[in-house]
Design an enzyme around this catalytic site. Structure first.
Site, PDB file in Angstrom:
ATOM      1  N   THR A  34       6.827 -56.206  28.077  1.00  0.00           N
ATOM      2  CA  THR A  34       6.695 -54.651  27.528  1.00  0.00           C
ATOM      3  C   THR A  34       4.768 -54.536  28.787  1.00  0.00           C
ATOM      4  O   THR A  34       5.137 -53.425  28.434  1.00  0.00           O
ATOM      5  CB  THR A  34       5.563 -54.842  25.749  1.00  0.00           C
ATOM      6  OG1 THR A  34       5.001 -56.222  25.874  1.00  0.00           O
ATOM      7  CG2 THR A  34       6.573 -55.038  24.673  1.00  0.00           C
ATOM      8  N   ASP A  59       2.965 -69.378  20.977  1.00  0.00           N
ATOM      9  CA  ASP A  59       3.167 -68.471  21.549  1.00  0.00           C
ATOM     10  C   ASP A  59       3.045 -69.238  23.366  1.00  0.00           C
ATOM     11  O   ASP A  59       2.227 -68.242  23.175  1.00  0.00           O
ATOM     12  CB  ASP A  59       3.064 -67.385  21.608  1.00  0.00           C
ATOM     13  CG  ASP A  59       3.808 -65.938  21.560  1.00  0.00           C
ATOM     14  OD1 ASP A  59       4.481 -66.204  23.009  1.00  0.00           O
ATOM     15  OD2 ASP A  59       3.231 -65.400  21.938  1.00  0.00           O
ATOM     16  N   LYS A 106      -0.627 -67.515  14.777  1.00  0.00           N
ATOM     17  CA  LYS A 106      -0.138 -67.752  15.523  1.00  0.00           C
ATOM     18  C   LYS A 106      -0.868 -68.259  16.975  1.00  0.00           C
ATOM     19  O   LYS A 106      -2.167 -67.372  16.666  1.00  0.00           O
ATOM     20  CB  LYS A 106       0.238 -66.002  16.639  1.00  0.00           C
ATOM     21  CG  LYS A 106       0.940 -66.443  18.248  1.00  0.00           C
ATOM     22  CD  LYS A 106       1.539 -65.160  18.121  1.00  0.00           C
ATOM     23  CE  LYS A 106       0.975 -64.128  19.124  1.00  0.00           C
ATOM     24  NZ  LYS A 106       0.971 -64.452  20.935  1.00  0.00           N
ATOM     25  N   ARG A 136      -5.958 -58.033  15.948  1.00  0.00           N
ATOM     26  CA  ARG A 136      -7.059 -57.878  15.676  1.00  0.00           C
ATOM     27  C   ARG A 136      -7.310 -56.644  14.808  1.00  0.00           C
ATOM     28  O   ARG A 136      -8.779 -57.002  14.084  1.00  0.00           O
ATOM     29  CB  ARG A 136      -7.606 -56.837  17.308  1.00  0.00           C
ATOM     30  CG  ARG A 136      -8.162 -57.963  18.729  1.00  0.00           C
ATOM     31  CD  ARG A 136      -7.459 -57.431  20.254  1.00  0.00           C
ATOM     32  NE  ARG A 136      -6.766 -57.046  20.031  1.00  0.00           N
ATOM     33  CZ  ARG A 136      -5.774 -56.174  22.016  1.00  0.00           C
ATOM     34  NH1 ARG A 136      -6.737 -56.086  21.846  1.00  0.00           N
ATOM     35  NH2 ARG A 136      -4.669 -55.779  21.525  1.00  0.00           N
ATOM     36  N   LYS A 178       5.738 -68.911  25.746  1.00  0.00           N
ATOM     37  CA  LYS A 178       6.179 -68.475  26.626  1.00  0.00           C
ATOM     38  C   LYS A 178       7.180 -69.737  27.763  1.00  0.00           C
ATOM     39  O   LYS A 178       6.789 -69.342  29.112  1.00  0.00           O
ATOM     40  CB  LYS A 178       5.795 -67.333  26.976  1.00  0.00           C
ATOM     41  CG  LYS A 178       5.502 -66.368  25.890  1.00  0.00           C
ATOM     42  CD  LYS A 178       4.647 -64.744  26.562  1.00  0.00           C
ATOM     43  CE  LYS A 178       4.721 -64.002  25.533  1.00  0.00           C
ATOM     44  NZ  LYS A 178       3.642 -64.321  24.109  1.00  0.00           N
ATOM     45  N   ASP A 234       9.989 -72.757  32.818  1.00  0.00           N
ATOM     46  CA  ASP A 234      10.133 -74.412  33.847  1.00  0.00           C
ATOM     47  C   ASP A 234      11.889 -74.454  33.861  1.00  0.00           C
ATOM     48  O   ASP A 234      13.202 -74.050  33.147  1.00  0.00           O
ATOM     49  CB  ASP A 234       9.481 -75.572  33.791  1.00  0.00           C
ATOM     50  CG  ASP A 234       8.838 -75.804  34.177  1.00  0.00           C
ATOM     51  OD1 ASP A 234       9.370 -76.601  35.726  1.00  0.00           O
ATOM     52  OD2 ASP A 234       7.842 -77.073  34.722  1.00  0.00           O
TER      53      ASP A 234
END
Ligand code: C5P
Length: 242
Positions: free
Chosen positions: A131, A65, A38, A222, A67, A70
């Site tokens: 989130t 990714d 990603k 991670r 997001k 617009d």
């Protein structure tokens, strides 16, 4: 690797939220183990579409990714560009509205038509409610329905606009699987192998629990990228899932 581990590995997307140099090193270490990487804003804005092309050349599938959010014209163009760069999965914000999501779907389709070698249309995902936002933050923005109602309403809008699925926390996955049906893509971050550090994530699930709740893919960063041996950490998670 046996077939069960391979099938599990296909569901894990390794998030590379780091410098381009570090990301290239991780890609070299994970080649032959992970299928998906990603690229989020941190890496994309530092390295550009070239990093997507490099990972594709190494044989990875790439989740870009960014997001997108617009006006429809801009998002159509952005989705088009992201697909031409080689994205196999991409994200737009559902809060941008139906017309914007339809424009994204259109941009993806048009780019795909320019790529004769493309065997599988990229997976388009909507972000419903970040989130990092809670009920108070939603209310401050003028949203009066509950957080879970907002997530459900935006997920349905995304589906009607022609997107393939959503990014969701493991806690929302079961509700969304029921709402969107068996074909929808449901991609969950906030996943931690049993016993691993949770870092700054607050609502985490194990990989197996997230899949059992209905996730189609898991985003894990991670616990893999900061391990002494990222390939071994990846294999251990795939093994746990298989
Ligand atoms: O390192 P870690 O496994 O926490 O990384 C999770 C990845 O998923 C990061 O790239 C993060 O930006 C992303 N993400 C998230 N929570 C969301 C949406 C995306 O953690 N709600």
């Amino acid at each position: 690797m046996n077939a069960g581990i391979n099938a599990a590995a296909e569901k894990i997307i390794v998030a590379l939220d780091c410098s381009p140099e570090q990301a290239r090193l991780l890609a070299a270490q994970l080649a032959g183990h992970a299928s998906w990487l990603k690229v989020g804003m941190t890496l994309f804005y530092a390295a550009g579409p070239q990093i997507v092309r490099e990972f594709k050349e190494r044989g990875f599938k790439v989740f870009v990714d960014l997001k997108l959010h617009d006006i429809p014209h801009q998002v159509r163009g952005a989705a088009h560009s992201v697909v031409l760069a080689g994205a196999d999965m991409l994200t737009v914000h559902a809060i941008g509205g139906c017309a914007m999501m339809e424009a994204a779907a259109q941009g993806i389709k048009e780019a795909g038509e320019l790529m004769p070698a493309l065997t599988k249309r990229p997976i388009s995902l909507a972000i419903t409610v970040l989130t990092s936002m809670d009920a108070a933050a939603l209310a401050a923005g003028g949203v009066t329905r509950s957080l879970s109602e907002q997530v459900a309403a935006l997920a349905l809008q995304a589906q009607r606009a022609g997107l393939d699925g959503v990014v969701a926390s493991p806690q929302e996955a079961a509700q969304l699987r029921e709402l969107l049906g068996p074909q929808a893509a449901i991609v969950t971050p906030g996943v931690r192998p049993t016993g691993a550090s949770v870092h700054d994530q607050s609502r985490v699930s194990t990989p197996a629990a997230a899949l059992a709740a209905g996730a189609s893919h898991l985003v894990i960063g991670r616990p893999i990228t900061e391990a002494d041996d990222p390939a071994a950490a990846f294999d251990a998670i795939a093994q746990e899932l298989a």
